[in-house]
Design a protein around this motif. Structure first.
Motif, PDB file in Angstrom:
ATOM      1  N   GLU A  44      12.876  51.451  80.511  1.00  0.00           N
ATOM      2  CA  GLU A  44      13.433  52.763  80.168  1.00  0.00           C
ATOM      3  C   GLU A  44      14.956  52.692  80.090  1.00  0.00           C
ATOM      4  OE1 GLU A  44      12.141  55.966  82.659  1.00  0.00           O
ATOM      5  OE2 GLU A  44      10.019  55.464  82.437  1.00  0.00           O
ATOM      6  N   ILE A  45      15.562  51.986  81.044  1.00  0.00           N
ATOM      7  CA  ILE A  45      17.019  51.820  81.035  1.00  0.00           C
ATOM      8  C   ILE A  45      17.459  51.064  79.785  1.00  0.00           C
ATOM      9  CG2 ILE A  45      18.997  50.806  82.241  1.00  0.00           C
ATOM     10  CD1 ILE A  45      17.447  51.133  84.851  1.00  0.00           C
ATOM     11  N   SER A  46      16.668  50.072  79.376  1.00  0.00           N
ATOM     12  CA  SER A  46      17.048  49.231  78.229  1.00  0.00           C
ATOM     13  C   SER A  46      17.074  49.997  76.917  1.00  0.00           C
ATOM     14  CB  SER A  46      16.094  48.035  78.113  1.00  0.00           C
ATOM     15  OG  SER A  46      14.811  48.452  77.713  1.00  0.00           O
ATOM     16  N   GLU A  47      16.440  51.185  76.879  1.00  0.00           N
ATOM     17  CA  GLU A  47      16.443  51.995  75.659  1.00  0.00           C
ATOM     18  C   GLU A  47      17.813  52.608  75.383  1.00  0.00           C
ATOM     19  OE1 GLU A  47      13.314  54.800  76.151  1.00  0.00           O
ATOM     20  OE2 GLU A  47      11.724  53.284  76.097  1.00  0.00           O
ATOM     21  N   ASN A  48      18.646  52.717  76.438  1.00  0.00           N
ATOM     22  CA  ASN A  48      20.014  53.200  76.274  1.00  0.00           C
ATOM     23  C   ASN A  48      20.958  52.005  76.391  1.00  0.00           C
ATOM     24  OD1 ASN A  48      22.737  54.170  77.224  1.00  0.00           O
ATOM     25  ND2 ASN A  48      21.773  56.154  76.921  1.00  0.00           N
ATOM     26  N   ASP A  51      23.853  52.139  79.112  1.00  0.00           N
ATOM     27  CA  ASP A  51      23.317  52.095  80.470  1.00  0.00           C
ATOM     28  C   ASP A  51      22.792  50.704  80.805  1.00  0.00           C
ATOM     29  OD1 ASP A  51      23.939  54.722  80.826  1.00  0.00           O
ATOM     30  OD2 ASP A  51      21.893  55.477  80.526  1.00  0.00           O
ATOM     31  N   TYR A  52      22.130  50.077  79.814  1.00  0.00           N
ATOM     32  CA  TYR A  52      21.548  48.766  80.087  1.00  0.00           C
ATOM     33  C   TYR A  52      22.615  47.687  80.234  1.00  0.00           C
ATOM     34  CZ  TYR A  52      18.199  44.994  80.233  1.00  0.00           C
ATOM     35  OH  TYR A  52      17.455  43.916  80.661  1.00  0.00           O
ATOM     36  N   GLU A  53      23.712  47.816  79.507  1.00  0.00           N
ATOM     37  CA  GLU A  53      24.816  46.859  79.654  1.00  0.00           C
ATOM     38  C   GLU A  53      25.341  46.867  81.088  1.00  0.00           C
ATOM     39  OE1 GLU A  53      27.826  47.675  76.786  1.00  0.00           O
ATOM     40  OE2 GLU A  53      26.688  46.822  75.103  1.00  0.00           O
ATOM     41  N   LYS A  54      25.489  48.054  81.659  1.00  0.00           N
ATOM     42  CA  LYS A  54      25.955  48.173  83.046  1.00  0.00           C
ATOM     43  C   LYS A  54      24.926  47.595  84.003  1.00  0.00           C
ATOM     44  CE  LYS A  54      28.537  52.408  81.995  1.00  0.00           C
ATOM     45  NZ  LYS A  54      28.596  53.879  82.218  1.00  0.00           N
ATOM     46  N   PHE A  55      23.657  47.925  83.770  1.00  0.00           N
ATOM     47  CA  PHE A  55      22.577  47.425  84.611  1.00  0.00           C
ATOM     48  C   PHE A  55      22.502  45.899  84.541  1.00  0.00           C
ATOM     49  CE2 PHE A  55      18.172  45.922  84.796  1.00  0.00           C
ATOM     50  CZ  PHE A  55      17.781  46.368  86.042  1.00  0.00           C
ATOM     51  N   TYR A  56      22.559  45.359  83.322  1.00  0.00           N
ATOM     52  CA  TYR A  56      22.410  43.918  83.122  1.00  0.00           C
ATOM     53  C   TYR A  56      23.578  43.144  83.714  1.00  0.00           C
ATOM     54  CZ  TYR A  56      20.728  39.715  80.789  1.00  0.00           C
ATOM     55  OH  TYR A  56      20.239  38.459  80.518  1.00  0.00           O
ATOM     56  N   GLU A  57      24.755  43.714  83.623  1.00  0.00           N
ATOM     57  CA  GLU A  57      25.938  43.069  84.201  1.00  0.00           C
ATOM     58  C   GLU A  57      25.777  42.873  85.707  1.00  0.00           C
ATOM     59  OE1 GLU A  57      30.775  43.836  84.606  1.00  0.00           O
ATOM     60  OE2 GLU A  57      29.569  45.064  83.238  1.00  0.00           O
ATOM     61  N   GLN A  58      25.129  43.825  86.351  1.00  0.00           N
ATOM     62  CA  GLN A  58      24.949  43.771  87.802  1.00  0.00           C
ATOM     63  C   GLN A  58      23.738  42.944  88.226  1.00  0.00           C
ATOM     64  OE1 GLN A  58      26.983  45.142  90.217  1.00  0.00           O
ATOM     65  NE2 GLN A  58      28.379  45.616  88.535  1.00  0.00           N
ATOM     66  N   PHE A  59      22.665  43.000  87.431  1.00  0.00           N
ATOM     67  CA  PHE A  59      21.392  42.463  87.918  1.00  0.00           C
ATOM     68  C   PHE A  59      20.744  41.408  87.014  1.00  0.00           C
ATOM     69  CE2 PHE A  59      21.633  46.920  89.516  1.00  0.00           C
ATOM     70  CZ  PHE A  59      21.832  46.604  90.866  1.00  0.00           C
ATOM     71  N   SER A  60      21.489  40.852  86.069  1.00  0.00           N
ATOM     72  CA  SER A  60      20.906  39.842  85.180  1.00  0.00           C
ATOM     73  C   SER A  60      20.412  38.619  85.943  1.00  0.00           C
ATOM     74  CB  SER A  60      21.918  39.412  84.122  1.00  0.00           C
ATOM     75  OG  SER A  60      23.057  38.791  84.724  1.00  0.00           O
ATOM     76  N   ARG A  74       6.377  37.017  83.893  1.00  0.00           N
ATOM     77  CA  ARG A  74       7.398  36.260  83.158  1.00  0.00           C
ATOM     78  C   ARG A  74       7.621  36.803  81.745  1.00  0.00           C
ATOM     79  NH1 ARG A  74       6.104  30.668  84.543  1.00  0.00           N
ATOM     80  NH2 ARG A  74       7.229  31.183  86.461  1.00  0.00           N
ATOM     81  N   LYS A  75       6.546  37.096  81.049  1.00  0.00           N
ATOM     82  CA  LYS A  75       6.665  37.589  79.670  1.00  0.00           C
ATOM     83  C   LYS A  75       7.354  38.949  79.621  1.00  0.00           C
ATOM     84  CE  LYS A  75       2.756  35.074  77.656  1.00  0.00           C
ATOM     85  NZ  LYS A  75       1.440  35.214  76.956  1.00  0.00           N
ATOM     86  N   LYS A  76       7.011  39.810  80.563  1.00  0.00           N
ATOM     87  CA  LYS A  76       7.620  41.143  80.589  1.00  0.00           C
ATOM     88  C   LYS A  76       9.103  41.060  80.927  1.00  0.00           C
ATOM     89  CE  LYS A  76       3.302  43.413  81.909  1.00  0.00           C
ATOM     90  NZ  LYS A  76       2.586  44.154  82.973  1.00  0.00           N
ATOM     91  N   LEU A  77       9.458  40.175  81.855  1.00  0.00           N
ATOM     92  CA  LEU A  77      10.856  40.004  82.225  1.00  0.00           C
ATOM     93  C   LEU A  77      11.664  39.388  81.082  1.00  0.00           C
ATOM     94  CD1 LEU A  77      10.372  38.756  85.894  1.00  0.00           C
ATOM     95  CD2 LEU A  77      11.520  40.864  85.217  1.00  0.00           C
ATOM     96  N   ALA A  78      11.008  38.546  80.275  1.00  0.00           N
ATOM     97  CA  ALA A  78      11.701  37.909  79.141  1.00  0.00           C
ATOM     98  C   ALA A  78      12.205  38.951  78.149  1.00  0.00           C
ATOM     99  CB  ALA A  78      10.765  36.924  78.446  1.00  0.00           C
ATOM    100  N   GLU A  79      11.523  40.090  78.062  1.00  0.00           N
ATOM    101  CA  GLU A  79      11.951  41.156  77.155  1.00  0.00           C
ATOM    102  C   GLU A  79      13.291  41.758  77.584  1.00  0.00           C
ATOM    103  OE1 GLU A  79      10.482  41.804  74.446  1.00  0.00           O
ATOM    104  OE2 GLU A  79       8.526  40.846  74.705  1.00  0.00           O
ATOM    105  N   LEU A  80      13.645  41.559  78.849  1.00  0.00           N
ATOM    106  CA  LEU A  80      14.870  42.153  79.388  1.00  0.00           C
ATOM    107  C   LEU A  80      16.084  41.243  79.268  1.00  0.00           C
ATOM    108  CD1 LEU A  80      13.260  43.608  82.636  1.00  0.00           C
ATOM    109  CD2 LEU A  80      13.897  44.909  80.597  1.00  0.00           C
TER     110      LEU A  80
END
Length: 239
Positions: A44-48, A51-60, A74-80
């Motif tokens: 849901e976060i990745s749709e924005n 918002d996802y850039e901030k999230f990914y910067e912290q938790f990639s 693994r497959k579901k996480l690969a989408e992120l």
């Protein structure tokens, strides 16, 4: 994990040890449902985009660690996953978007590892892909190395490191003949390098006035090999 919270349940027994509780069937169901819910929230976060850039910067790093450790998701996480690439300029791209841009004839997903985007985008290793209009992902964190060791492929496309030996493309008969001639012309040089380095062979994939030293398919990546060696040297000094 990096998600913390409190779960209220009336189904867990209280008069047993923590070790036995961890093996309880109800707790396993709770864990599975929590992971499922978290993945839904991440998507849901990745749709924005912002918002996802901030999230990914912290938790990639946590997402990549999950790919390394959690085979079931693994497959579901690969989408992120998000990476800079030769085609995305200053914007990160997902593996799904990478696949949509693959030209006809490209079968694999290509990537290069290194210390920074600036370092890898000028690497001679990516020139062969550039010449064929094949996009190359830039993986610039040490954990990326471990991540792709487990991920291996995405949507049926193998993840291929351009710095490893054995990198091959579909060539015409003319190109194959040219490469065989080039390989023969460098035979004496390869023999000398093999005596010095222990191993060398001509591959014919370099483009332009470049010489490349590739690692074996099963070798440690250059950066991790350096860290691995430094670790052992430090251990030796400590003894």
């Amino acid at each position: 994990g990096f998600v913390k919270g409190l779960v209220d349940s009336e189904d867990l027994p209280l008069n047993i040890s923590r070790e036995m509780l961890q093996q309880n069937r109800v707790l396993k169901v709770i864990r599975r449902n929590l992971v499922k819910k978290c993945l839904e929230l991440f998507n849901e976060i990745s749709e924005n985009k912002e918002d996802y850039e901030k999230f990914y910067e912290q938790f990639s790093k946590n997402i990549k660690l999950g790919i390394h450790e959690d085979a079931d998701n693994r497959k579901k996480l690969a989408e992120l996953l998000r990476y800079y690439s030769t085609a995305s300029e200053d914007q990160v791209t997902s593996l799904a978007d990478y696949v949509t841009r693959m030209p006809e004839g490209q079968k694999d997903i290509y990537f290069i590892t290194g210390e920074s985007k600036k370092a890898v985008e000028k690497s001679p290793f990516i020139e062969a892909c550039r010449a064929r209009n094949y996009e190359v992902l830039f993986m610039t964190e040490p954990i990326d190395e471990y991540c792709v060791q487990q991920l291996k492929e995405y949507e049926g496309h193998k993840l291929v490191c351009v710095t490893k030996e054995g990198l091959e493309f579909e060539d015409s008969e003319e190109e194959k003949a040219r490469k065989e001639e080039e390989k023969a012309s460098f035979e004496s040089l390869c023999t000398t390098m093999k005596e010095i380095l222990g191993r060398a062979r001509g591959e014919g994939q370099a483009v332009g006035p470049h010489c490349r030293l590739t690692g074996g398919v099963g070798d440690w990546p250059v950066r991790l090999d350096g860290e691995h060696g430094a670790h052992h040297e430090g251990a030796g000094a400590a003894r």
